[in-house]
Design a protein around this motif. Sequence first.
Motif, PDB file in Angstrom:
ATOM      1  N   HIS B 190       0.805  -1.223   0.000  1.00  0.00           N
ATOM      2  CA  HIS B 190       0.000   0.000   0.000  1.00  0.00           C
ATOM      3  C   HIS B 190       0.839   1.274   0.000  1.00  0.00           C
ATOM      4  CE1 HIS B 190      -2.579  -3.139   2.132  1.00  0.00           C
ATOM      5  NE2 HIS B 190      -3.084  -3.005   0.930  1.00  0.00           N
ATOM      6  N   LEU B 191       1.996   1.227  -0.683  1.00  0.00           N
ATOM      7  CA  LEU B 191       2.875   2.409  -0.713  1.00  0.00           C
ATOM      8  C   LEU B 191       2.174   3.622  -1.328  1.00  0.00           C
ATOM      9  CD1 LEU B 191       6.402   1.060  -1.741  1.00  0.00           C
ATOM     10  CD2 LEU B 191       5.483   1.544   0.532  1.00  0.00           C
ATOM     11  N   ALA B 192       1.220   3.371  -2.245  1.00  0.00           N
ATOM     12  CA  ALA B 192       0.564   4.476  -2.942  1.00  0.00           C
ATOM     13  C   ALA B 192      -0.275   5.338  -2.002  1.00  0.00           C
ATOM     14  CB  ALA B 192      -0.321   3.928  -4.069  1.00  0.00           C
ATOM     15  N   TRP B 193      -0.525   4.857  -0.787  1.00  0.00           N
ATOM     16  CA  TRP B 193      -1.287   5.648   0.185  1.00  0.00           C
ATOM     17  C   TRP B 193      -0.463   6.813   0.737  1.00  0.00           C
ATOM     18  CZ3 TRP B 193      -5.744   3.860   3.466  1.00  0.00           C
ATOM     19  CH2 TRP B 193      -6.478   2.849   2.828  1.00  0.00           C
ATOM     20  N   PHE B 194       0.861   6.774   0.518  1.00  0.00           N
ATOM     21  CA  PHE B 194       1.754   7.718   1.183  1.00  0.00           C
ATOM     22  C   PHE B 194       2.572   8.496   0.152  1.00  0.00           C
ATOM     23  CE2 PHE B 194       1.035   3.941   3.706  1.00  0.00           C
ATOM     24  CZ  PHE B 194       0.557   4.477   4.893  1.00  0.00           C
ATOM     25  N   ALA B 195       2.971   9.713   0.530  1.00  0.00           N
ATOM     26  CA  ALA B 195       3.830  10.509  -0.342  1.00  0.00           C
ATOM     27  C   ALA B 195       5.198   9.828  -0.445  1.00  0.00           C
ATOM     28  CB  ALA B 195       3.979  11.915   0.232  1.00  0.00           C
ATOM     29  N   PRO B 196       5.801   9.796  -1.662  1.00  0.00           N
ATOM     30  CA  PRO B 196       7.082   9.099  -1.836  1.00  0.00           C
ATOM     31  C   PRO B 196       8.163   9.577  -0.873  1.00  0.00           C
ATOM     32  CG  PRO B 196       6.166   9.734  -3.964  1.00  0.00           C
ATOM     33  CD  PRO B 196       5.281  10.340  -2.922  1.00  0.00           C
ATOM     34  N   GLU B 197       8.172  10.908  -0.552  1.00  0.00           N
ATOM     35  CA  GLU B 197       9.225  11.395   0.340  1.00  0.00           C
ATOM     36  C   GLU B 197       9.039  10.882   1.775  1.00  0.00           C
ATOM     37  OE1 GLU B 197       7.325  13.227  -1.595  1.00  0.00           O
ATOM     38  OE2 GLU B 197       6.319  14.836  -0.489  1.00  0.00           O
ATOM     39  N   ARG B 198       7.782  10.560   2.140  1.00  0.00           N
ATOM     40  CA  ARG B 198       7.549   9.974   3.471  1.00  0.00           C
ATOM     41  C   ARG B 198       8.089   8.543   3.514  1.00  0.00           C
ATOM     42  NH1 ARG B 198       6.856  12.642   7.840  1.00  0.00           N
ATOM     43  NH2 ARG B 198       8.550  13.621   6.735  1.00  0.00           N
ATOM     44  N   ILE B 199       7.911   7.826   2.408  1.00  0.00           N
ATOM     45  CA  ILE B 199       8.424   6.455   2.326  1.00  0.00           C
ATOM     46  C   ILE B 199       9.949   6.486   2.389  1.00  0.00           C
ATOM     47  CG2 ILE B 199       8.554   4.378   0.890  1.00  0.00           C
ATOM     48  CD1 ILE B 199       5.798   4.939   2.112  1.00  0.00           C
ATOM     49  N   ALA B 200      10.536   7.459   1.691  1.00  0.00           N
ATOM     50  CA  ALA B 200      11.999   7.587   1.738  1.00  0.00           C
ATOM     51  C   ALA B 200      12.445   7.904   3.160  1.00  0.00           C
ATOM     52  CB  ALA B 200      12.455   8.675   0.768  1.00  0.00           C
ATOM     53  N   ALA B 201      11.661   8.734   3.858  1.00  0.00           N
ATOM     54  CA  ALA B 201      12.019   9.103   5.238  1.00  0.00           C
ATOM     55  C   ALA B 201      11.980   7.887   6.160  1.00  0.00           C
ATOM     56  CB  ALA B 201      11.070  10.192   5.751  1.00  0.00           C
ATOM     57  N   LEU B 202      11.108   6.932   5.859  1.00  0.00           N
ATOM     58  CA  LEU B 202      11.012   5.730   6.687  1.00  0.00           C
ATOM     59  C   LEU B 202      12.355   4.999   6.720  1.00  0.00           C
ATOM     60  CD1 LEU B 202       9.204   3.727   8.310  1.00  0.00           C
ATOM     61  CD2 LEU B 202       8.670   2.615   6.137  1.00  0.00           C
ATOM     62  N   ALA B 203      13.095   5.063   5.606  1.00  0.00           N
ATOM     63  CA  ALA B 203      14.377   4.369   5.525  1.00  0.00           C
ATOM     64  C   ALA B 203      15.543   5.286   5.892  1.00  0.00           C
ATOM     65  CB  ALA B 203      14.571   3.814   4.125  1.00  0.00           C
ATOM     66  N   ALA B 204      15.254   6.496   6.389  1.00  0.00           N
ATOM     67  CA  ALA B 204      16.345   7.427   6.688  1.00  0.00           C
ATOM     68  C   ALA B 204      16.215   8.009   8.088  1.00  0.00           C
ATOM     69  CB  ALA B 204      16.343   8.559   5.650  1.00  0.00           C
ATOM     70  N   THR B 205      15.292   7.483   8.884  1.00  0.00           N
ATOM     71  CA  THR B 205      15.002   8.061  10.198  1.00  0.00           C
ATOM     72  C   THR B 205      15.284   7.028  11.281  1.00  0.00           C
ATOM     73  OG1 THR B 205      13.211   9.283   9.133  1.00  0.00           O
ATOM     74  CG2 THR B 205      13.191   9.218  11.536  1.00  0.00           C
ATOM     75  N   THR B 206      15.886   7.489  12.366  1.00  0.00           N
ATOM     76  CA  THR B 206      16.039   6.616  13.526  1.00  0.00           C
ATOM     77  C   THR B 206      14.744   6.683  14.328  1.00  0.00           C
ATOM     78  OG1 THR B 206      18.411   6.979  13.588  1.00  0.00           O
ATOM     79  CG2 THR B 206      17.391   6.161  15.605  1.00  0.00           C
ATOM     80  N   LEU B 207      14.107   5.521  14.514  1.00  0.00           N
ATOM     81  CA  LEU B 207      12.826   5.452  15.212  1.00  0.00           C
ATOM     82  C   LEU B 207      13.045   4.895  16.605  1.00  0.00           C
ATOM     83  CD1 LEU B 207      10.865   3.929  12.224  1.00  0.00           C
ATOM     84  CD2 LEU B 207      10.763   6.288  12.999  1.00  0.00           C
ATOM     85  N   ARG B 208      12.036   5.044  17.448  1.00  0.00           N
ATOM     86  CA  ARG B 208      12.129   4.585  18.824  1.00  0.00           C
ATOM     87  C   ARG B 208      10.896   3.736  19.148  1.00  0.00           C
ATOM     88  NH1 ARG B 208      15.295   6.723  23.049  1.00  0.00           N
ATOM     89  NH2 ARG B 208      15.959   8.441  21.753  1.00  0.00           N
ATOM     90  N   VAL B 209      11.092   2.633  19.866  1.00  0.00           N
ATOM     91  CA  VAL B 209       9.976   1.775  20.256  1.00  0.00           C
ATOM     92  C   VAL B 209       9.168   2.494  21.340  1.00  0.00           C
ATOM     93  CG1 VAL B 209       9.332  -0.459  21.239  1.00  0.00           C
ATOM     94  CG2 VAL B 209      11.301  -0.301  19.695  1.00  0.00           C
ATOM     95  N   GLY B 210       7.883   2.661  21.103  1.00  0.00           N
ATOM     96  CA  GLY B 210       7.025   3.428  22.012  1.00  0.00           C
ATOM     97  C   GLY B 210       6.737   2.704  23.316  1.00  0.00           C
ATOM     98  N   THR B 211       6.271   3.468  24.298  1.00  0.00           N
ATOM     99  CA  THR B 211       6.080   2.917  25.641  1.00  0.00           C
ATOM    100  C   THR B 211       4.905   1.949  25.712  1.00  0.00           C
ATOM    101  OG1 THR B 211       4.833   4.897  26.124  1.00  0.00           O
ATOM    102  CG2 THR B 211       7.092   4.838  26.920  1.00  0.00           C
ATOM    103  N   THR B 212       3.943   2.044  24.772  1.00  0.00           N
ATOM    104  CA  THR B 212       2.778   1.153  24.850  1.00  0.00           C
ATOM    105  C   THR B 212       3.025  -0.154  24.091  1.00  0.00           C
ATOM    106  OG1 THR B 212       1.843   2.261  22.940  1.00  0.00           O
ATOM    107  CG2 THR B 212       1.117   3.029  25.092  1.00  0.00           C
ATOM    108  N   SER B 213       4.276  -0.411  23.701  1.00  0.00           N
ATOM    109  CA  SER B 213       4.570  -1.604  22.902  1.00  0.00           C
ATOM    110  C   SER B 213       4.501  -2.867  23.749  1.00  0.00           C
ATOM    111  CB  SER B 213       5.956  -1.464  22.287  1.00  0.00           C
ATOM    112  OG  SER B 213       6.005  -0.290  21.503  1.00  0.00           O
ATOM    113  N   ASN B 214       4.161  -3.989  23.098  1.00  0.00           N
ATOM    114  CA  ASN B 214       4.099  -5.270  23.801  1.00  0.00           C
ATOM    115  C   ASN B 214       4.353  -6.395  22.814  1.00  0.00           C
ATOM    116  OD1 ASN B 214       1.710  -5.551  22.362  1.00  0.00           O
ATOM    117  ND2 ASN B 214       0.432  -4.922  24.077  1.00  0.00           N
ATOM    118  N   ARG B 215       4.010  -7.629  23.202  1.00  0.00           N
ATOM    119  CA  ARG B 215       4.251  -8.776  22.326  1.00  0.00           C
ATOM    120  C   ARG B 215       3.374  -8.746  21.080  1.00  0.00           C
ATOM    121  NH1 ARG B 215       6.341 -13.826  23.231  1.00  0.00           N
ATOM    122  NH2 ARG B 215       4.479 -14.505  22.171  1.00  0.00           N
TER     123      ARG B 215
END
Lengths: 220, 326
Positions: B190-215
């Motif tokens: 479903h890449l077409a749902w998003f702007a191409p530069e946002r998809i590129a940002a997904l592969a260029a950004t350091t992300l952090r696991v959120g506090t509500t994460s679980n199994r």
Amino acid sequence: MQTLCWNIHPLGEAALLAEVVTDDHGAANQAALGAAAALTASAPPGLRATVPAIASLLVCFDPLVIAHRAVEAQMRAALAHAEGTPTTGRRVEIPVTYGGEDGPDLTAAAQRLGLTPGELVALHCAGPYRVLMLGFAPGFPYIGPLPPAMHLPRRATPRSAVPPGTVAIAAGLTGIYPARLPGGWHLLGRTTLRLFDPAAAPPALLAPGDLVQFVAVSAR
Amino acid sequence: MIEIIAAGPLLTVQDAGRPDARRYGVPPGGAMDTFALVAANRLVGNLPGAAVLEATAGGVVLHFSRATLVALTGANLGATLDGRPLAAWTAVRAAAGARLHLPGRRERWGARAYLAVAGGIAVPPILGSRSTSLSGGFGGLDGRCLRAGDRLPLGTPTYAATLAFGQHWPAQGRPPYQPCPILRLIPGPHLAWFAPERIAALAATTLRVGTTSNRMGYRLDGLALPYRRPCSLPSLGVIPGVIQVPPDGAPILLMADAQTTGGYPVVGVVIGADLPLAAQLLPGDELRFTFTTLDEALAARHAQAEALAQPLDRDEGDLLSSLAGA
């Protein structure tokens, strides 16, 4: 006559997802259910799971045993063959007590639809409606498609806990909560049947393809 | 028998899960780090999918009521056996009455440690698996996380267990566990749902696991992926590794206990070989993504299957010290 155009896309290296863009979810689901049953029955080596959904079919496999191209070819053949083939399923009656504590949204939902509560219950019990898929939670059936007269979007604010057995509608579908779960659908009533029992065989009361007939019963 | 003296934040019985129960809407479940699961079991001579204990973050104290062979893999949670450092990724003898302590993370990476015991944890299988389904409330011990006072039955060790003592899993034969791992993604449908530069940002950004994460999944902070226009998607089948994006734009990485279906667009899917790295993340940990190809994913999967089947060496030093000290 084949009319559905399936897009098949990898979901990682060990699954393929077939999706179809159509407003005719009934026809798409019929093909997905038929193809899932055919693939499961033929059980090619390396096939791990088939998950038919409303307008899609997910096939999980071991890519070290069977190649993507081979899985995709089998999916296309199965989907084409299943299109227009009537879905086979059991007919299951679900007794429901509508309204009151068991169905706290019945009156408000009917009002939003321009119906009386009695008319909404009669529509819901008209059916039968098809189990299009299981998902969201163990044994949760997505049943439909419902006629437009019963179409409502999900509630703006989901409830944090819906009691087990609660029968609800949203987005052109009806469902039954198998356990105490959060939920954003409109709660019409409740059944005493157990939708999911991990110790039973099979553990889910309903299977995709089953025809569900809701029957109004008076409160216990 | 193993007695739980302290369970920490989340201690559960896990095995290879119940992939066959997907058709009933049952999440596949099972060990988050499947590499560590299989390695731990092989070390003590169990079948690869035998039931083990999955400890999260630490705080665990266990008591063995009889002598047995154990192996600890996955995260380094500072394990000690009767107060002495426990050799990880090694088949070690635990004497009757021994205490295993997993205080907490000792390196800059690591969330989950796996303890295999020769014979496996012998809770009754449900739907073909001994895994704990926390959302379903079944499997494991009474369908719940373990707590102090619980006692777990052990199965009968295989013949292979009699030869397993001292076996060691070499460091170079493990996944490249590290802080801020780079997880490889196959682009989603479903890449077409998003702007191409946002998809590129997904592969260029350091992300952090959120506090509500679980199994079930990790909420990923650090990047918003808004839809180009409001849309909705009929529910579709999903698997662990899927990154789906709800309307708020905050991506969610689905993990072992994820629901079998989801109603949000899929932007990418973490390849199978990198899921063990994802499994070793705790809330607050950083990660990155990079897009890859099916060919690379298949090669990585093949390499990981070979690593899991590698012949094991006996660590003579550990063997001698264990013999001397047991």
